[in-house]
Motif scaffolding. Structure first.
Motif, PDB file in Angstrom:
ATOM      1  N   HIS A 148      39.060  41.598  53.950  1.00 52.24           N
ATOM      2  CA  HIS A 148      38.028  40.995  53.110  1.00 52.24           C
ATOM      3  C   HIS A 148      38.599  39.755  52.416  1.00 52.24           C
ATOM      4  O   HIS A 148      39.024  39.820  51.260  1.00 52.24           O
ATOM      5  N   PRO A 149      38.629  38.611  53.096  1.00 51.99           N
ATOM      6  CA  PRO A 149      39.185  37.393  52.489  1.00 51.99           C
ATOM      7  C   PRO A 149      38.372  36.933  51.284  1.00 51.99           C
ATOM      8  O   PRO A 149      37.151  37.121  51.235  1.00 51.99           O
ATOM      9  N   GLN A 150      39.075  36.315  50.343  1.00 55.58           N
ATOM     10  CA  GLN A 150      38.437  35.661  49.197  1.00 55.58           C
ATOM     11  C   GLN A 150      38.550  34.151  49.424  1.00 55.58           C
ATOM     12  O   GLN A 150      39.593  33.544  49.190  1.00 55.58           O
ATOM     13  N   VAL A 151      37.466  33.559  49.896  1.00 58.78           N
ATOM     14  CA  VAL A 151      37.480  32.144  50.280  1.00 58.78           C
ATOM     15  C   VAL A 151      37.467  31.264  49.035  1.00 58.78           C
ATOM     16  O   VAL A 151      36.682  31.492  48.102  1.00 58.78           O
ATOM     17  N   ARG A 205      39.015  36.381  39.838  1.00 54.37           N
ATOM     18  CA  ARG A 205      37.800  37.077  40.284  1.00 54.37           C
ATOM     19  C   ARG A 205      37.960  38.588  40.101  1.00 54.37           C
ATOM     20  O   ARG A 205      37.978  39.359  41.068  1.00 54.37           O
ATOM     21  N   PRO A 206      38.067  39.038  38.856  1.00 56.45           N
ATOM     22  CA  PRO A 206      38.347  40.462  38.635  1.00 56.45           C
ATOM     23  C   PRO A 206      37.258  41.381  39.161  1.00 56.45           C
ATOM     24  O   PRO A 206      37.562  42.479  39.657  1.00 56.45           O
ATOM     25  N   ALA A 207      36.004  40.981  39.068  1.00 60.15           N
ATOM     26  CA  ALA A 207      34.926  41.861  39.530  1.00 60.15           C
ATOM     27  C   ALA A 207      35.016  42.094  41.029  1.00 60.15           C
ATOM     28  O   ALA A 207      34.795  43.222  41.514  1.00 60.15           O
ATOM     29  N   GLU A 208      35.352  41.051  41.774  1.00 59.92           N
ATOM     30  CA  GLU A 208      35.447  41.191  43.223  1.00 59.92           C
ATOM     31  C   GLU A 208      36.611  42.093  43.617  1.00 59.92           C
ATOM     32  O   GLU A 208      36.485  42.931  44.520  1.00 59.92           O
ATOM     33  N   ARG A 218      49.303  42.400  32.490  1.00 59.09           N
ATOM     34  CA  ARG A 218      48.162  41.811  31.790  1.00 59.09           C
ATOM     35  C   ARG A 218      47.227  41.056  32.723  1.00 59.09           C
ATOM     36  O   ARG A 218      46.031  40.912  32.434  1.00 59.09           O
ATOM     37  N   LEU A 219      47.723  40.566  33.838  1.00 59.97           N
ATOM     38  CA  LEU A 219      46.852  39.832  34.752  1.00 59.97           C
ATOM     39  C   LEU A 219      45.827  40.739  35.430  1.00 59.97           C
ATOM     40  O   LEU A 219      44.886  40.256  36.064  1.00 59.97           O
ATOM     41  N   TRP A 220      45.994  42.051  35.266  1.00 56.79           N
ATOM     42  CA  TRP A 220      45.026  43.019  35.789  1.00 56.79           C
ATOM     43  C   TRP A 220      43.983  43.424  34.749  1.00 56.79           C
ATOM     44  O   TRP A 220      43.121  44.269  35.038  1.00 56.79           O
ATOM     45  N   ASP A 221      44.031  42.863  33.546  1.00 58.67           N
ATOM     46  CA  ASP A 221      43.138  43.321  32.471  1.00 58.67           C
ATOM     47  C   ASP A 221      41.673  43.310  32.889  1.00 58.67           C
ATOM     48  O   ASP A 221      40.919  44.260  32.639  1.00 58.67           O
ATOM     49  N   GLY A 222      41.228  42.208  33.493  1.00 63.67           N
ATOM     50  CA  GLY A 222      39.822  42.096  33.872  1.00 63.67           C
ATOM     51  C   GLY A 222      39.427  43.091  34.943  1.00 63.67           C
ATOM     52  O   GLY A 222      38.329  43.667  34.901  1.00 63.67           O
TER      53      GLY A 222
END
Length: 264
Positions: free
Chosen positions: A238-241, A251-254, A29-33
């Motif tokens: 590609h780090p997510q700062v 940050r599902p879109a990223e 479920r944490l992948w829904d977005g």
């Protein structure tokens, strides 16, 4: 032994182009977005609940990374008709790494989201020290409303639906209290495998393109991520700062963008 698989965008009639693997004590479920964003761009997506997690079977044994990879390979062989982009978060990244190394025919691209390089011996010299630091709290019997309140306080700024997804890691009993879907004993068996296993043994065997997406506090990339970047043959970093460990929920879109970039 079978894994529950959740499908978006026409699957399972249309085989998925991307398959998503959650982390320790988590659920699909944490992948829904992320899935919703991918489907909006025309992709077909499946997410798996690993053994003992979510809605999957919960046998008495097999709570380690190698067996989880076996389970995912079997699920992919049943689900897909062509190689897929495989994404894994946290422990699920370590699982996905093994799948890509051991079954390259099934994986066209690999996205590792704050995991895939987890080697607990780098942080804990002994298993006992890891156990002391990482044993999760006992929450079985907590009122469901109290649990949701506690979880919600950690999700400030997360997208709509994040609380429902995060709350999927427990079951609500008839009396209104909760219990972990993955009991602590099995959680610790998986932790032990993360302490014993060295993911770097698999890097040279991965032949597909790989994107590493660590969640970093201030832009400083941790050494294990840099070691993975150096050892993998076709890799992007590609780090997510400023991101949470559950960056796929935050940050599902990223994260969808990273997966989409590897789709054929």
């Amino acid at each position: 032994m079978s894994l529950a698989a959740w499908h978006w965008g026409g699957a399972p009639v249309t085989p998925p182009r991307a398959v998503l693997v959650h982390g320790l004590a988590s659920t699909s479920r944490l992948w829904d977005g992320v899935a919703a964003d991918l489907v909006a761009e025309g992709a077909t997506v499946s997410a798996l609940d690993l053994r003992g997690h979510g809605e999957s079977d919960a046998p008495e044994s097999g709570y380690d990374t190698e067996t989880a990879a076996d389970d995912v390979i079997a699920a992919l062989e049943a689900l897909v008709s062509a190689p897929v982009v495989l994404a894994g978060q946290s422990w699920g990244g370590n699982v996905a790494l093994q799948v890509a190394a051991r079954a390259p025919r099934l994986v066209s691209g690999l996205v590792l989201v704050d995991g895939g390089w987890i080697d607990l011996q780098r942080s804990f010299a002994t298993w006992d020290s890891a156990l002391d630091a990482l044993t999760p709290p006992s929450i079985d019997g907590m009122p469901a409303d109290e649990f949701r309140h506690v979880v919600s306080t950690s999700l400030a700024g997360f997208p709509e639906g994040a609380l429902e997804a995060a709350a999927s890691v427990v079951r609500v009993r008839a009396d209104g209290t909760i219990e972990r879907r993955l009991p602590i004993g099995r959680h610790l068996q998986i932790l032990r495998s993360l302490w014993e296993d060295d993911p770097s043994e698999w890097y040279s065997q991965v032949t597909c393109p790989v994107t590493l997406v660590p969640a970093v506090a201030d832009g400083t990339v941790p050494e294990p991520v840099l070691l993975a970047e150096a050892a993998l043959s076709d890799v992007r970093l590609h780090p997510q700062v400023g991101a949470h460990h559950d960056v796929h929920l935050q940050r599902p879109a990223e994260i969808a963008t990273e997966i989409r970039s590897l789709l054929p």
